[in-house]
Motif scaffolding. Structure first.
Motif, mmCIF file in Angstrom:
data_model
loop_
_atom_site.group_PDB
_atom_site.id
_atom_site.type_symbol
_atom_site.label_atom_id
_atom_site.label_comp_id
_atom_site.label_asym_id
_atom_site.label_seq_id
_atom_site.Cartn_x
_atom_site.Cartn_y
_atom_site.Cartn_z
ATOM 1 N N ASP A 178 1.150 4.411 1.205
ATOM 2 C CA ASP A 178 0.829 5.510 2.113
ATOM 3 C C ASP A 178 2.037 6.425 2.295
ATOM 4 O O ASP A 178 3.110 6.210 1.731
ATOM 5 C CB ASP A 178 0.325 4.976 3.456
ATOM 6 N N LYS A 202 3.960 6.975 4.902
ATOM 7 C CA LYS A 202 5.112 6.373 5.577
ATOM 8 C C LYS A 202 5.958 5.563 4.603
ATOM 9 O O LYS A 202 7.195 5.630 4.639
ATOM 10 C CB LYS A 202 4.641 5.490 6.735
ATOM 11 N N TRP A 237 -0.901 0.972 -6.796
ATOM 12 C CA TRP A 237 0.171 0.964 -5.797
ATOM 13 C C TRP A 237 1.550 0.782 -6.411
ATOM 14 O O TRP A 237 2.524 0.541 -5.697
ATOM 15 C CB TRP A 237 -0.060 -0.111 -4.728
ATOM 16 N N GLY A 287 0.819 -1.204 0.000
ATOM 17 C CA GLY A 287 0.000 0.000 0.000
ATOM 18 C C GLY A 287 0.851 1.251 0.000
ATOM 19 O O GLY A 287 1.837 1.349 0.729
#
Length: 375
Positions: free
Chosen positions: A244, A246, A364, A242
């Motif tokens: 994101d 971070k 992704w 994923g």
């Protein structure tokens, strides 16, 4: 004089330890000829003379230790070369990195590598703890919930094995030792076929996935190794994780570190982080991911140098590397090193600064941008 003293000291030691060796030795050798010597030593070693001898010996040892300590401190103060660790053979696995294996406790990692320079999210949902000394002895380590090593990577000469594989081994030798690499890998309900031309092999042995990367510009020699515990690899349901914030930040940090580690390994200077050009790099990755294209020139016809100028970035020289679709910064970096033009940017001595930017599309898939500067 010193030799005479050492000889006398040896005779004294033999005299006092005689009860321990006399019986077993006398079974093979007649040692009765030593009795007059024992009597003579006993008559000479009065309490006063023995105290004097012990005091002299003690003073001599103290002087010797003081001399050795001063020399050791001098060597520590003047040493400039960073020594490679003495690599032991692994016990639990066929390969280890910097004497660390999968399953090693965090305490051993700290003892071997010290404190990490940074930590960043990786595609497995854990963190890479990055260790190096001016980007020499470069290692990245991941830990499980019990703080045991479940992944480790290096692109340095830190590989030890029981099967003869090391940094610089040729691809044919690796396959002879580890067998044929796996041709596909299952992720969830999908099976992904691994391509022969990708510059790396994957081997599965017991509970370990071994990724071996080759330098296609240096006779397909081993240039990096990544060990992943099967329990960690199996948690990853797809090739891509994923996307994101971070993970984006993690990939950017890792790409910067990997580039510098490669430069140092090849004898070049460390690049400094340049936040302004990093923002330019990230914006270009976002633009490519959002608008479904892959090019140095954006859809407005602007080159990397135009985009840098628009963002107020000043430079005397500049360059750009792009990568797309690799599942992590490790694979992106190794791929760039195997591409002649991108490799040239990474190993160009005149550059002084670097900024990296990453973004993910709706599937992704990551887009990676590296902007190099000579300021």
């Amino acid at each position: 004089m010193k030799r005479l003293f050492l000889f006398i000291l040896l005779i004294i030691v033999l005299h006092f330890t005689k009860p321990y060796w006399e019986e077993p030795v006398s079974q093979y050798v007649d040692i009765s000829f030593l009795e007059p010597v024992d009597e003579k030593i006993g008559s000479l070693l009065t309490k006063d003379s023995l105290d004097t001898a012990i005091r002299y010996i003690s003073e001599t040892i103290d002087k010797a230790l003081g001399y050795l300590t001063s020399k050791t401190e001098h060597v520590e103060e003047t040493a400039v070369a960073i020594k490679k660790p003495v690599l032991d053979k692994p016990v639990k696995t066929r390969l280890s990195i910097h004497n660390i294996e999968l399953g090693s406790p965090e305490e051993k990692v700290r003892a071997e590598l010290g404190q990490p320079k940074s930590q960043s999210m990786n595609e497995y949902g854990t963190e890479w703890f990055t260790y190096h000394n001016g980007y020499q002895n470069f290692v990245m380590v991941s830990f499980d919930e019990k703080r045991l090593v479940n992944a480790i990577y290096t692109n340095d000469d830190l590989i030890s094995s029981t099967v003869g594989i090391k940094y610089g081994s040729q691809k044919a030798a690796v396959r002879e030792s580890l067998g044929e690499p796996i041709k596909e890998i299952r992720k969830g309900l999908n099976i992904y076929v691994l391509q022969e031309s990708e510059g790396f092999d994957v081997f599965k042995s017991g509970d370990t996935y071994t990724y071996v990367f080759y330098d296609l510009h240096q006779n397909e020699e081993v240039t990096a190794v990544q060990l992943i515990a099967a329990s960690l690899e199996n948690k990853k349901n797809g090739i891509y994780a994923g996307g994101d914030v971070k993970l984006r930040n993690g990939f950017e940090q890792q790409l910067f570190d990997l580039t510098n580690a490669a430069r140092v390994r090849h004898g070049f200077s460390i690049l400094k982080w340049e936040p302004n050009v990093a923002e330019t790099a990230r914006k270009h990755s976002v633009d490519m991911a959002d608008n479904d294209y892959f090019s140095h020139e954006n859809k407005l016809g602007k080159s990397p140098f135009d985009r840098m100028a628009d963002d107020g970035v000043t430079f005397r020289g500049a360059g750009e590397n792009l990568a797309y679709g690799q599942s992590s910064s490790i694979f992106a970096h190794e791929g760039l090193m195997n591409s002649a033009g991108h490799r040239e940017n990474i190993l160009l001595d005149s550059y002084s600064h670097l900024g990296t930017g990453v973004s993910f599309n709706e599937k992704w898939q990551p887009y990676y941008t590296e902007n190099f500067l000579l300021k």
